[in-house]
Design an enzyme around this catalytic site. Structure first.
Site, PDB file in Angstrom:
ATOM      1  N   ASP A  21       0.831  -1.201   0.000  1.00 57.76           N
ATOM      2  CA  ASP A  21       0.000   0.000   0.000  1.00 57.76           C
ATOM      3  C   ASP A  21       0.871   1.258   0.000  1.00 57.76           C
ATOM      4  OD1 ASP A  21      -2.296   1.479  -0.006  1.00 57.76           O
ATOM      5  OD2 ASP A  21      -2.738   1.214   2.120  1.00 57.76           O
ATOM      6  N   HIS A  38       2.920   3.128  -8.836  1.00 55.27           N
ATOM      7  CA  HIS A  38       2.790   1.690  -9.135  1.00 55.27           C
ATOM      8  C   HIS A  38       4.047   1.187  -9.855  1.00 55.27           C
ATOM      9  CE1 HIS A  38      -1.223   1.960  -7.708  1.00 55.27           C
ATOM     10  NE2 HIS A  38      -1.730   2.566  -8.757  1.00 55.27           N
ATOM     11  N   LEU A 132      10.805 -20.634  -3.711  1.00 58.96           N
ATOM     12  CA  LEU A 132       9.664 -19.863  -3.214  1.00 58.96           C
ATOM     13  C   LEU A 132       8.421 -20.036  -4.101  1.00 58.96           C
ATOM     14  CD1 LEU A 132       8.749 -17.374  -1.342  1.00 58.96           C
ATOM     15  CD2 LEU A 132       9.417 -15.952  -3.298  1.00 58.96           C
TER      16      LEU A 132
HETATM   17  C1  FPP Z   1      -1.757   0.061  -3.437  1.00 57.14           C
HETATM   18  O1  FPP Z   1      -1.325   1.394  -3.402  1.00 57.14           O
HETATM   19  C2  FPP Z   1      -1.172  -0.687  -4.550  1.00 57.14           C
HETATM   20  C3  FPP Z   1      -1.862  -1.290  -5.572  1.00 57.14           C
HETATM   21  C4  FPP Z   1      -3.340  -1.246  -5.645  1.00 57.14           C
HETATM   22  C5  FPP Z   1      -1.200  -1.968  -6.690  1.00 57.14           C
HETATM   23  C6  FPP Z   1       0.042  -2.744  -6.380  1.00 57.14           C
HETATM   24  C7  FPP Z   1       0.769  -2.978  -7.649  1.00 57.14           C
HETATM   25  C8  FPP Z   1       2.110  -2.957  -7.810  1.00 57.14           C
HETATM   26  C9  FPP Z   1       3.052  -2.785  -6.698  1.00 57.14           C
HETATM   27  C10 FPP Z   1       2.717  -3.080  -9.171  1.00 57.14           C
HETATM   28  C11 FPP Z   1       2.678  -4.358  -9.903  1.00 57.14           C
HETATM   29  C12 FPP Z   1       2.656  -5.611  -9.128  1.00 57.14           C
HETATM   30  C13 FPP Z   1       3.264  -6.771  -9.471  1.00 57.14           C
HETATM   31  C14 FPP Z   1       2.981  -7.969  -8.659  1.00 57.14           C
HETATM   32  C15 FPP Z   1       4.231  -6.875 -10.562  1.00 57.14           C
HETATM   33  P1  FPP Z   1      -2.412   2.543  -3.553  1.00 57.14           P
HETATM   34  O2  FPP Z   1      -2.546   2.863  -4.984  1.00 57.14           O
HETATM   35  O3  FPP Z   1      -3.681   2.137  -2.881  1.00 57.14           O
HETATM   36  O4  FPP Z   1      -1.721   3.709  -2.771  1.00 57.14           O
HETATM   37  P2  FPP Z   1      -2.426   4.880  -1.912  1.00 57.14           P
HETATM   38  O5  FPP Z   1      -3.104   4.215  -0.760  1.00 57.14           O
HETATM   39  O6  FPP Z   1      -1.277   5.739  -1.494  1.00 57.14           O
HETATM   40  O7  FPP Z   1      -3.376   5.580  -2.834  1.00 57.14           O
END
Ligand code: FPP
Length: 248
Positions: A21, A38, A132
């Site tokens: 997050d 992201h 893993l």
């Molecule tokens: C949450 O942060 C994150 C996500 C919803 C997406 C996670 C995706 C990645 C890390 C990239 C790709 C993943 C892989 C497995 C290759 P948020 O957007 O909710 O952040 P915020 O709470 O600050 O708005």
């Protein structure tokens, strides 16, 4: 010496799950669009997979996309899907080299066809991985997963193929998408939020919870090792008393 050297090799969690997050906030702080966060989160994914391998963790589940995330602006959803496809492509060789086996949980049928095709290919190509097991939660909702399990069990009972007495914790676990994985020993959430957000609710009944203010794109190996170090200080009682655990 880094945190890895301080870890008790005999007390490594078998399964770690992570709510990644803070990507959006990380990008916003830098005056960039959310997708920039992201993109930078992918490096944290790579570091975490490596760190899990180095510590001897056997299962790592990453919450990459929840069913609720479909409600985000279309541009962000599309960008996340492209990022997923590109990351899969770029990382396949590395995963195979490191004997990582990829698996997924979640509602795969809601994902775009091209994402599913890439996922199927990488799952097949890494199926012999003996290191893993990396489990990506994609379009995942724990409540939905439980509802689906309940429906299947109810149908079996209605058809006379299962009796009410046979329904126990083990049976319910067997009907979840995680049936072939152990429950997480440690659940990590980044970005200073204290919620489970519909992630592995049944499976985390006895998981140790670890919250860190680090935003996901900043998460590095040492943060993962710190979380395990913290886990190793916990006394896992599973409902028993501390004395019972000591005299075990
Ligand atoms: C949450 O942060 C994150 C996500 C919803 C997406 C996670 C995706 C990645 C890390 C990239 C790709 C993943 C892989 C497995 C290759 P948020 O957007 O909710 O952040 P915020 O709470 O600050 O708005």
């Amino acid at each position: 010496m880094n945190a890895l050297d301080f870890l008790d090799k005999n007390n490594i969690p078998q399964h770690v799950s992570i709510i990644m997050d803070g990507n959006g906030r990380w990008a916003k702080k830098r005056g960039n669009p959310r997708i920039f966060g992201h993109k930078n989160g992918v490096k944290a994914v790579r570091e975490t997979v490596e760190a899990a391998g180095e510590t001897g963790v056997k299962y790592l589940t990453l919450y990459a996309f929840s069913t609720e995330n479909w409600n985000r602006p279309k541009a962000e959803v599309d960008a996340l899907m492209s990022l997923l496809v590109n990351s899969i492509e770029n990382e396949t060789e590395n995963l195979i080299k490191n004997k990582v086996r990829l698996q997924t949980i979640g509602c795969r049928e809601s994902l775009p066809d091209n994402v599913n095709r890439k996922l199927d290919a990488i799952i097949a190509n890494t199926s012999n991985g003996t290191g893993l097991t990396l489990i990506l939660a994609l379009s995942y909702s724990s409540k939905f997963e439980i509802i689906e399990a309940v429906k299947k069990i109810a149908n079996k009972v209605a058809a006379g193929n299962l009796s009410e007495e046979q329904i126990d914790e083990k049976l319910i676990s067997d009907y979840l998408q995680t049936a072939s994985f152990p429950d997480p020993d440690l659940m990590i959430r980044t970005s200073g939020e204290y919620r489970l957000s519909n992630f592995l609710l049944w499976q985390s009944a006895y998981s140790e919870l670890y919250f860190t203010p680090v935003l996901w794109p900043d998460f590095r190996k040492h943060d993962f090792f710190e979380a395990i170090l913290d886990y190793q200080k916990r006394e896992r009682r599973f409902g028993k008393t501390g004395d019972q655990i000591e005299t075990k």
